[in-house]
Structures are given as structure tokens and as C-alpha cells.
Scaffold this active site. Structure first.
Site, PDB file in Angstrom:
ATOM      1  N   LYS A   1      -7.803   1.818  -3.231  1.00 18.38           N
ATOM      2  CA  LYS A   1      -7.486   1.392  -1.857  1.00 18.38           C
ATOM      3  C   LYS A   1      -7.596   2.587  -0.888  1.00 18.38           C
ATOM      4  O   LYS A   1      -8.176   2.473   0.193  1.00 18.38           O
ATOM      5  CB  LYS A   1      -6.071   0.795  -1.845  1.00 18.38           C
ATOM      6  CG  LYS A   1      -5.447   0.592  -0.486  1.00 18.38           C
ATOM      7  CD  LYS A   1      -5.735  -0.747   0.102  1.00 18.38           C
ATOM      8  CE  LYS A   1      -5.158  -0.836   1.508  1.00 18.38           C
ATOM      9  NZ  LYS A   1      -5.526  -2.022   2.202  1.00 18.38           N
TER      10      LYS A   1
ATOM     11  N   THR B   1       0.865  -1.179   0.000  1.00 18.66           N
ATOM     12  CA  THR B   1       0.000   0.000   0.000  1.00 18.66           C
ATOM     13  C   THR B   1       0.898   1.225   0.000  1.00 18.66           C
ATOM     14  O   THR B   1       1.629   1.466   0.977  1.00 18.66           O
ATOM     15  CB  THR B   1      -0.892   0.028   1.259  1.00 18.66           C
ATOM     16  OG1 THR B   1      -1.682  -1.161   1.279  1.00 18.66           O
ATOM     17  CG2 THR B   1      -1.805   1.241   1.241  1.00 18.66           C
TER      18      THR B   1
ATOM     19  N   LYS C   1      -1.738   4.988   8.526  1.00 15.64           N
ATOM     20  CA  LYS C   1      -0.889   5.029   7.326  1.00 15.64           C
ATOM     21  C   LYS C   1      -1.773   5.243   6.086  1.00 15.64           C
ATOM     22  O   LYS C   1      -1.506   6.102   5.248  1.00 15.64           O
ATOM     23  CB  LYS C   1      -0.104   3.711   7.191  1.00 15.64           C
ATOM     24  CG  LYS C   1       0.692   3.635   5.902  1.00 15.64           C
ATOM     25  CD  LYS C   1       1.192   2.231   5.583  1.00 15.64           C
ATOM     26  CE  LYS C   1       1.701   2.182   4.145  1.00 15.64           C
ATOM     27  NZ  LYS C   1       2.018   0.856   3.666  1.00 15.64           N
TER      28      LYS C   1
HETATM   29  P1  NAD Z   1       5.315  -6.321   7.548  1.00 14.06           P
HETATM   30  O1  NAD Z   1       6.128  -5.226   8.172  1.00 14.06           O
HETATM   31  O2  NAD Z   1       4.840  -7.449   8.373  1.00 14.06           O
HETATM   32  O3  NAD Z   1       6.131  -6.954   6.304  1.00 14.06           O
HETATM   33  C1  NAD Z   1       6.962  -6.236   5.455  1.00 14.06           C
HETATM   34  C2  NAD Z   1       8.175  -7.112   5.148  1.00 14.06           C
HETATM   35  O4  NAD Z   1       9.021  -6.428   4.218  1.00 14.06           O
HETATM   36  C3  NAD Z   1       9.027  -7.422   6.385  1.00 14.06           C
HETATM   37  O5  NAD Z   1       9.189  -8.825   6.519  1.00 14.06           O
HETATM   38  C4  NAD Z   1      10.341  -6.709   6.104  1.00 14.06           C
HETATM   39  O6  NAD Z   1      11.472  -7.402   6.624  1.00 14.06           O
HETATM   40  C5  NAD Z   1      10.358  -6.703   4.582  1.00 14.06           C
HETATM   41  N1  NAD Z   1      11.246  -5.694   4.011  1.00 14.06           N
HETATM   42  C6  NAD Z   1      11.396  -4.407   4.396  1.00 14.06           C
HETATM   43  N2  NAD Z   1      12.307  -3.804   3.606  1.00 14.06           N
HETATM   44  C7  NAD Z   1      12.725  -4.730   2.710  1.00 14.06           C
HETATM   45  C8  NAD Z   1      13.657  -4.710   1.646  1.00 14.06           C
HETATM   46  N3  NAD Z   1      14.330  -3.604   1.334  1.00 14.06           N
HETATM   47  N4  NAD Z   1      13.853  -5.851   0.939  1.00 14.06           N
HETATM   48  C9  NAD Z   1      13.160  -6.982   1.252  1.00 14.06           C
HETATM   49  N5  NAD Z   1      12.268  -7.067   2.254  1.00 14.06           N
HETATM   50  C10 NAD Z   1      12.050  -5.947   2.970  1.00 14.06           C
HETATM   51  O7  NAD Z   1       4.093  -5.566   6.834  1.00 14.06           O
HETATM   52  P2  NAD Z   1       2.715  -6.233   6.336  1.00 14.06           P
HETATM   53  O8  NAD Z   1       1.713  -6.123   7.420  1.00 14.06           O
HETATM   54  O9  NAD Z   1       3.022  -7.547   5.698  1.00 14.06           O
HETATM   55  O10 NAD Z   1       2.292  -5.171   5.213  1.00 14.06           O
HETATM   56  C11 NAD Z   1       2.914  -5.141   3.934  1.00 14.06           C
HETATM   57  C12 NAD Z   1       2.165  -4.145   3.057  1.00 14.06           C
HETATM   58  O11 NAD Z   1       0.791  -4.562   2.951  1.00 14.06           O
HETATM   59  C13 NAD Z   1       2.139  -2.725   3.606  1.00 14.06           C
HETATM   60  O12 NAD Z   1       2.280  -1.819   2.529  1.00 14.06           O
HETATM   61  C14 NAD Z   1       0.768  -2.619   4.273  1.00 14.06           C
HETATM   62  O13 NAD Z   1       0.289  -1.284   4.315  1.00 14.06           O
HETATM   63  C15 NAD Z   1      -0.061  -3.486   3.334  1.00 14.06           C
HETATM   64  N6  NAD Z   1      -1.265  -4.075   3.947  1.00 14.06           N
HETATM   65  C16 NAD Z   1      -1.205  -4.625   5.200  1.00 14.06           C
HETATM   66  C17 NAD Z   1      -2.347  -5.190   5.754  1.00 14.06           C
HETATM   67  C18 NAD Z   1      -2.319  -5.825   7.123  1.00 14.06           C
HETATM   68  O14 NAD Z   1      -3.404  -6.116   7.663  1.00 14.06           O
HETATM   69  N7  NAD Z   1      -1.149  -6.083   7.700  1.00 14.06           N
HETATM   70  C19 NAD Z   1      -3.556  -5.191   5.033  1.00 14.06           C
HETATM   71  C20 NAD Z   1      -3.583  -4.662   3.749  1.00 14.06           C
HETATM   72  C21 NAD Z   1      -2.416  -4.093   3.217  1.00 14.06           C
END
Ligand code: NAD
Length: 296
Positions: free
Chosen positions: A171, A96, A246
Site C-alpha cells: 500500500k 492504513t 498520511k
Molecule cells: P474515518 O475517520 O471516516 O473512520 C474511522 C472511524 O473509526 C470513525 O468512525 C471513528 O469514530 C472510528 N474510531 C476511531 N477510534 C476508534 C476506537 N478506538 N474504537 C472504535 N472506533 C473508532 O476514516 P476512513 O476514511 O474510514 O479511513 C479508515 C482507514 O482507511 C484509515 O486508516 C485510512 O487511511 C484508510 N483508507 C481510507 C481511504 C479513504 O478514501 N477514506 C482509502 C483507503 C484507505
């Protein structure tokens, strides 16, 4: 067999990637976290040590990263996706992020000869695990058609929203509406209680009347009215208030840049910001029902 490189194996990315394995794709994974790397190996994928290595030989690259700055850094630069992915690979960013960055990254992809779509999701960790996420996709019709096969094992619904960035636009608008409607539902329960109205009675009326909406019927903030809602689990996520903030930040920045008038979106951001500043950013956003009465 299609080879998919999945970058960003966090709360959302790992269960999404696992559903691709079930669908018999060859899965390559990369994340900065050692824990995520072991998890992808245990699930049956192959882990790699860098973006550069994971995208080599991949037919499709999917990213699920925390924010826009990280998305830009993963796609750009000498070690990034654009410089190292196979010619003709399809690129899908499901993170997102803001619309402007999504459009900029897609333009850079096109310059380097790649098809790219933005494909943010709705449905949370539960939807990621169950393979029922709603994908909102921005990009050309051809890129959308190519992306569908890779998205289907992770999806309950896939909607083509139009040109690049339109997935992120959908979104942002959806989550702004969700933020506002949850506060509306919470205010209605709180007013009903102050007037001596039982929560279940109000729920039975409103869920069959014009007040009906997702924040009420699927995710009710009043404990007991929807047994699967986080309100029954002391408002444990669910969808944390910090994550809602966010998304509201993205929506409000977009409103500012386009001049769209979104007073309730702005007010909802103020309310969730106050809840976050009071130390409740980890609480599910439906906990706003308690914040409004000063109980959280
Ligand atoms: P999260 O923090 O659990 O996962 C993100 C992952 O990316 C982590 O494992 C981190 O180590 C990895 N990462 C960070 N920088 C990196 C890099 N340079 N190279 C490789 N890996 C890297 O976050 P999430 O909850 O999985 O959310 C991910 C995305 O999905 C976000 O943009 C969030 O807004 C969106 N989202 C989340 C939800 C939710 O309920 N958690 C729902 C819809 C959308």
C-alpha cells in the site's frame, strides 16, 4: 453463518460492513461515534457499546481505524480484541498503518493464538460502496486463505503480498507511486498548456502513448478529459490531499528506516505538504495541477 465484528464504521468501514450484510454474514458493529452506531443498526447489523462486547462470539474481527496508535489501543489492553475475542477468531486489520506496527500487532496476535492479517485497501469510498476494493494482504498462507471469504464481498481484487506487514508495504509503495505520477501528469498538462497544446489533444496522445498511467487515464487532473474524475467537480474528493500526506508519511518513514533511496517520494511529500499548509488539505490530491501553477 459466520459472525463478523466490524470495528471502525467511518467513511470506509460503514460501506464495507454493509457489503458483508448483503453477503449474509451476521454483522456486529462498534464505533466511538453514535452516528456510526445508528447507521449500522439501520443497515441491519447489531451495534455494541465496546470492543470487548462486539468481539465476543465473533468468528472474524475486522478493523478499519484512522491510525496506528488507535489500532494498537483497540487490539491491546484488558478491554481489547486480544483479551476478549473468541479462541480461534480470525483478525483482519484493514486500516492504513505503518509496516512496523502491523508486524508488531500480528506478533502479539500470534502470541495470543490468533491468525491475523494486515489487509489495507485501495479504491476509496467509491470502491468501498461498490464492493470493488483492492485488498493487499500480509500474513501466512493459511491466514490469507481464511481471510478471503470475509474479504470477497467487499473486494474487486485480493492479493496475497507475503508475510505480515507486506500488505501495508504494498500500500505504501503504491500510494507513493500514485503521488509521484499525479504530479508528473499535472506537470505535463501545465507544460502543454504553456506551449499552446489543448488538454484533450494531449490526453488523446499520452493516453495512447508511453505517458499512459492511472493518474492520466482514470483520474486526469485536467477537467473534461475524464468525466468521472474529481477535476470535473472542482477537485472535491475523491482522495483528499491530507489522506495522501498520511500515506506518504508512512512511505517516507519506511524509506528512512530501510535506507531505500526515494527522492521523488520525498519531493512529492514536500509538494503536497505545501498544498496542505496553504489550507487545501481537503482538496482532492489531483488539485496539485492548480497548486503547481500557483492557482491553489
Ligand atoms: P474515518 O475517520 O471516516 O473512520 C474511522 C472511524 O473509526 C470513525 O468512525 C471513528 O469514530 C472510528 N474510531 C476511531 N477510534 C476508534 C476506537 N478506538 N474504537 C472504535 N472506533 C473508532 O476514516 P476512513 O476514511 O474510514 O479511513 C479508515 C482507514 O482507511 C484509515 O486508516 C485510512 O487511511 C484508510 N483508507 C481510507 C481511504 C479513504 O478514501 N477514506 C482509502 C483507503 C484507505
Amino acid at each position: 453463518m459466520t459472525t463478523i465484528a466490524f470495528i471502525g464504521l467511518g467513511h470506509m468501514g460503514l460501506p464495507m460492513a454493509k457489503n458483508l450484510l448483503g453477503a449474509e454474514f451476521t454483522l456486529r458493529g462498534f464505533d466511538l461515534s453514535a452516528e456510526a452506531i445508528s447507521a449500522v443498526r439501520e443497515a441491519g447489523g447489531t451495534a455494541f457499546a465496546s470492543v470487548k462486547e462486539v468481539v465476543e462470539d465473533a468468528d472474524v474481527v475486522i478493523t478499519m481505524l484512522p491510525n496506528a496508535a488507535i489500532v494498537k489501543s483497540v487490539y491491546g489492553g484488558d478491554e481489547g480484541v486480544f483479551k476478549n475475542a473468541k479462541k480461534g477468531a480470525l483478525l483482519i486489520d484493514s486500516s492504513t498503518i505503518d509496516v512496523a506496527t502491523a508486524r508488531g500487532v500480528a506478533e502479539d496476535a500470534a502470541t495470543d493464538g490468533f491468525d491475523m492479517v494486515d489487509a489495507p485497501v485501495s479504491g476509496g469510498v467509491g470502491g468501498a460502496e461498490a464492493g470493488t476494493l483492492a485488498f493487499m494482504v500480509g500474513g501466512t498462507k493459511d491466514a490469507f486463505e481464511r481471510a478471503k471469504a470475509a474479504l470477497e464481498p467487499m473486494a474487486g481484487k485480493i492479493v496475497h503480498c507475503g508475510k505480515s506487514g507486506n500488505g501495508q508495504a504494498a500500500k505504501a509503495c503504491n500510494n507513493m507511486l500514485l503521488a509521484i505520477s499525479m504530479i508528473g501528469v499535472s506537470e505535463a498538462f501545465n507544460l502543454g498548456r504553456s506551449l499552446g497544446l489543448d488538454d484533450q489533444v494531449f490526453f488523446d496522445v499520452a493516453s495512447n502513448a508511453s505517458g499512459q498511467c492511472w493518474s492520466l487515464t482514470t483520474y486526469s487532473p485536467a477537467p473534461g478529459t475524464v468525466p468521472t474524475a474529481p477535476s470535473n467537480n472542482d477537485y472535491n474528493p475523491g482522495f483528499a490531499t491530507a489522506l495522501m500526506l498520511k500515506d506518504l508519511g508512512i512511505a517516507m518513514d519506511a524509506a528512512k528506516s530501510t535506507g531505500a533511496n526515494t527522492p521523488l517520494g520525498a519531493m512529492s511529500r514536500d509538494i503536497y505538504t505545501a498544498m496542505d499548509r496553504a489550507g487545501h488539505g481537503g482538496v482532492d490530491f489531483s488539485g496539485v495541477i492548480k497548486h503547481l501553477t500557483g492557482d491553489l
